[in-house]
Design a protein around this motif. Structure first.
Motif, PDB file in Angstrom:
ATOM      1  N   UNK A  85      -4.171  40.843  60.233  1.00 22.24           N
ATOM      2  CA  UNK A  85      -4.019  41.565  61.379  1.00 22.24           C
ATOM      3  C   UNK A  85      -4.869  41.480  62.757  1.00 22.24           C
ATOM      4  N   UNK A  86      -4.380  41.864  63.835  1.00 18.79           N
ATOM      5  CA  UNK A  86      -4.848  41.655  64.889  1.00 18.79           C
ATOM      6  C   UNK A  86      -6.344  42.048  64.807  1.00 18.79           C
ATOM      7  N   UNK A  87      -6.787  43.424  64.210  1.00 18.08           N
ATOM      8  CA  UNK A  87      -8.053  43.811  64.182  1.00 18.08           C
ATOM      9  C   UNK A  87      -8.890  42.716  63.539  1.00 18.08           C
ATOM     10  N   UNK A  88      -8.365  42.131  62.506  1.00 17.82           N
ATOM     11  CA  UNK A  88      -9.319  41.156  61.490  1.00 17.82           C
ATOM     12  C   UNK A  88      -9.638  39.875  62.551  1.00 17.82           C
ATOM     13  N   UNK A  89      -8.300  39.710  63.351  1.00 19.82           N
ATOM     14  CA  UNK A  89      -8.554  38.402  64.247  1.00 19.82           C
ATOM     15  C   UNK A  89      -9.620  38.446  65.391  1.00 19.82           C
ATOM     16  N   UNK A  90      -9.694  39.736  65.748  1.00 16.88           N
ATOM     17  CA  UNK A  90     -10.854  40.443  66.745  1.00 16.88           C
ATOM     18  C   UNK A  90     -12.072  39.956  66.044  1.00 16.88           C
ATOM     19  N   UNK A  91     -12.392  40.413  64.692  1.00 12.45           N
ATOM     20  CA  UNK A  91     -13.560  40.077  64.160  1.00 12.45           C
ATOM     21  C   UNK A  91     -13.962  38.741  63.994  1.00 12.45           C
ATOM     22  N   UNK A  92     -12.919  38.039  63.500  1.00  6.88           N
ATOM     23  CA  UNK A  92     -13.030  36.704  63.195  1.00  6.88           C
ATOM     24  C   UNK A  92     -13.538  35.782  64.550  1.00  6.88           C
ATOM     25  N   UNK A  93     -12.663  36.186  65.607  1.00  5.36           N
ATOM     26  CA  UNK A  93     -13.057  35.478  66.737  1.00  5.36           C
ATOM     27  C   UNK A  93     -14.191  35.747  67.608  1.00  5.36           C
ATOM     28  N   UNK A  94     -14.494  37.099  67.269  1.00  2.00           N
ATOM     29  CA  UNK A  94     -15.695  37.779  68.130  1.00  2.00           C
ATOM     30  C   UNK A  94     -15.166  38.155  69.396  1.00  2.00           C
ATOM     31  N   UNK A  95     -13.889  38.225  69.611  1.00  2.00           N
ATOM     32  CA  UNK A  95     -13.302  38.743  70.865  1.00  2.00           C
ATOM     33  C   UNK A  95     -13.007  40.031  70.737  1.00  2.00           C
ATOM     34  N   UNK A  96     -12.924  40.959  71.938  1.00  2.14           N
ATOM     35  CA  UNK A  96     -12.645  42.436  71.725  1.00  2.14           C
ATOM     36  C   UNK A  96     -10.983  42.419  71.620  1.00  2.14           C
ATOM     37  N   UNK A  97     -10.650  43.435  70.875  1.00  2.00           N
ATOM     38  CA  UNK A  97      -9.143  43.492  70.324  1.00  2.00           C
ATOM     39  C   UNK A  97      -8.347  43.546  71.429  1.00  2.00           C
ATOM     40  N   UNK A  98      -8.691  43.962  72.769  1.00  7.99           N
ATOM     41  CA  UNK A  98      -7.912  44.179  74.198  1.00  7.99           C
ATOM     42  C   UNK A  98      -7.441  42.817  74.236  1.00  7.99           C
ATOM     43  N   UNK A  99      -8.374  41.978  74.096  1.00 10.81           N
ATOM     44  CA  UNK A  99      -8.379  40.416  74.698  1.00 10.81           C
ATOM     45  C   UNK A  99      -7.411  39.554  73.687  1.00 10.81           C
ATOM     46  N   UNK A 100      -7.331  40.091  72.306  1.00 12.30           N
ATOM     47  CA  UNK A 100      -6.349  39.549  71.345  1.00 12.30           C
ATOM     48  C   UNK A 100      -4.941  39.785  71.407  1.00 12.30           C
ATOM     49  N   UNK A 101      -5.097  41.251  71.842  1.00  6.30           N
ATOM     50  CA  UNK A 101      -3.543  41.637  72.048  1.00  6.30           C
ATOM     51  C   UNK A 101      -2.848  41.164  73.438  1.00  6.30           C
ATOM     52  N   UNK A 102      -3.709  40.830  74.502  1.00  5.73           N
ATOM     53  CA  UNK A 102      -3.202  40.135  75.766  1.00  5.73           C
ATOM     54  C   UNK A 102      -2.918  38.772  75.105  1.00  5.73           C
ATOM     55  N   UNK A 103      -3.744  38.199  74.422  1.00  8.49           N
ATOM     56  CA  UNK A 103      -3.637  36.735  74.178  1.00  8.49           C
ATOM     57  C   UNK A 103      -2.329  36.624  73.371  1.00  8.49           C
ATOM     58  N   UNK A 104      -1.948  37.563  72.567  1.00  8.83           N
ATOM     59  CA  UNK A 104      -0.713  37.353  71.552  1.00  8.83           C
ATOM     60  C   UNK A 104       0.350  37.412  72.494  1.00  8.83           C
ATOM     61  N   UNK A 105       0.630  38.124  73.838  1.00  9.88           N
ATOM     62  CA  UNK A 105       1.531  38.052  74.759  1.00  9.88           C
ATOM     63  C   UNK A 105       1.795  36.625  75.062  1.00  9.88           C
ATOM     64  N   UNK A 106       0.622  36.228  75.430  1.00  8.50           N
ATOM     65  CA  UNK A 106       0.573  34.706  75.969  1.00  8.50           C
ATOM     66  C   UNK A 106       1.226  33.592  74.912  1.00  8.50           C
ATOM     67  N   UNK A 107       0.313  33.675  73.805  1.00 12.63           N
ATOM     68  CA  UNK A 107       0.639  32.641  72.862  1.00 12.63           C
ATOM     69  C   UNK A 107       2.246  33.118  72.351  1.00 12.63           C
ATOM     70  N   UNK A 108       2.616  34.209  72.299  1.00 13.59           N
ATOM     71  CA  UNK A 108       4.059  34.412  72.024  1.00 13.59           C
ATOM     72  C   UNK A 108       5.185  33.722  73.084  1.00 13.59           C
ATOM     73  N   UNK A 109       4.835  34.045  74.216  1.00 11.27           N
ATOM     74  CA  UNK A 109       5.540  33.523  75.453  1.00 11.27           C
ATOM     75  C   UNK A 109       5.581  31.811  75.248  1.00 11.27           C
ATOM     76  N   UNK A 110       4.573  31.351  74.741  1.00 14.22           N
ATOM     77  CA  UNK A 110       4.406  29.930  74.600  1.00 14.22           C
ATOM     78  C   UNK A 110       4.975  29.374  73.215  1.00 14.22           C
ATOM     79  N   UNK A 111       5.457  30.215  72.481  1.00  6.89           N
ATOM     80  CA  UNK A 111       6.195  29.834  71.159  1.00  6.89           C
ATOM     81  C   UNK A 111       5.121  29.189  70.266  1.00  6.89           C
ATOM     82  N   UNK A 112       3.711  29.839  70.402  1.00  4.26           N
ATOM     83  CA  UNK A 112       2.775  29.240  69.316  1.00  4.26           C
ATOM     84  C   UNK A 112       2.588  30.220  68.333  1.00  4.26           C
ATOM     85  N   UNK A 113       3.086  31.262  68.634  1.00  2.84           N
ATOM     86  CA  UNK A 113       2.846  32.499  67.573  1.00  2.84           C
ATOM     87  C   UNK A 113       4.018  33.445  67.655  1.00  2.84           C
ATOM     88  N   UNK A 114       4.210  34.202  66.718  1.00  2.00           N
ATOM     89  CA  UNK A 114       5.664  35.031  66.713  1.00  2.00           C
ATOM     90  C   UNK A 114       5.389  36.410  66.079  1.00  2.00           C
TER      91      UNK A 114
END
Lengths: 223, 78
Positions: free
Chosen positions: B26-55
């Motif tokens: 889950x994104x909350x665990x991704x935030x812990x794993x990467x050390x990034x705040x959750x808001x940045x993970x959520x923002x990154x998911x839009x970008x990664x999703x648009x690039x077809x790297x995550x779905x």
């Protein structure tokens, strides 16, 4: 045409009311120094959204340093910070790098580049009596559910007291946790206000409830 | 967050996010794993999703085959 747009923007700013406490904070999507961010990206966290008049100005620099120094304490309380001014992302990047180089302070929070004044207008950050081009020193506390819980407005000339921001957050969180109110100049560890009774029976019971009670409407307790 | 640069290469933080998503964290665990705040993970998911790297699936975000290849590409460059 450009003049028409500028006039229309001025009318919009002048007529746009301030956001309201207790209502959902205005939704935005904005370019920031941390990429495109939406208000919804912060859900589940408290958010302190604050504006400053302009990059590379002295009072704003002292405020950014103060907010950066406050960030670890805010983090402990589940609070994120986000700055805003009507400057470009490139200006923001150059300024935060300048602050780190000159003052040794890294700015850990994103800064919105609100060149089209969209977010500033939504949040009533522009005070035409002060400036038509720079945001005043506005600060909004938004809770984890996206509800606007507090607003502080300071003029261009006066830097904010970040310890008051921390005290405000502590008070709001204490209110949510314990269902109480906080008296003037309250700080964590001080006694809190028990909400006044709403009926005569409750008022009578309040006198026997074991609180520190001056009168039926004025009771304090430790939390 | 600029997860992907002009050459189509993923950033280090994007690589870490995609690795964390390989197992459907889950994104909350991704935030812990990467050390990034959750808001940045959520923002990154839009970008990664648009690039077809995550779905985004019913179970949450997952790294795509393109995302797996991007991780391999990043490892090869390292």
């Amino acid at each position: 045409m450009a003049t028409d747009v500028a006039m229309a923007t001025e009318v919009l700013i002048a007529n746009h009311s301030l956001p309201r406490l207790g209502q959902p904070a205005p939704v935005f999507e904005a370019e920031t120094t941390h990429g495109m961010l939406r208000l919804d990206d912060f859900r589940g966290s408290w958010l302190v959204l604050f504006s400053h008049p302009a990059d590379f100005t002295p009072v704003c620099t002292t405020e950014f340093i103060a907010f950066a120094e406050l960030a670890p304490e805010l983090k402990k309380r589940g609070v994120e910070l986000c700055g805003l001014s009507i400057d470009s992302t490139f200006s923001h990047i150059a300024w935060v790098r300048n602050i780190e180089r000159n003052f040794g302070v890294k700015i850990p929070f994103p800064v919105i580049a609100d060149l089209n004044k969209e977010v500033a207008t939504l949040y009533g950050m522009l005070m035409p009596g002060e400036s038509k081009t720079a945001t005043s020193r506005c600060l909004f506390v938004i809770d984890p559910n996206g509800i606007l819980r507090a607003m502080i407005y300071y003029p261009l000339s006066t830097g904010r007291n970040t310890q008051e921001v921390l005290r405000l957050i502590d008070a709001l969180q204490a209110t949510d946790k314990h269902g109480i109110a906080t008296p003037a100049n309250w700080k964590p560890g001080d006694k809190v206000i028990v909400p006044p009774p709403a009926t005569t029976d409750d008022a009578e019971a309040r006198m026997q409830a074991g609180y520190e009670t001056k009168d039926w409407y004025f009771s304090k307790k430790a939390v | 967050m600029a997860c992907v640069n002009a050459r189509g290469e993923i950033s280090e933080s994007a690589r870490q996010i995609l690795i964390a998503l390989l197992e459907g964290a889950p994104l909350s665990q991704v935030a812990v794993h990467t050390g990034l705040p959750l808001y940045r993970i959520r923002s990154a998911m839009r970008e990664l999703g648009a690039a077809g790297l995550a779905v985004e699936t019913a179970e949450g975000w997952k790294t795509t085959e393109t995302g797996r290849n991007a991780i391999q590409g990043a490892l090869a460059r390292a």
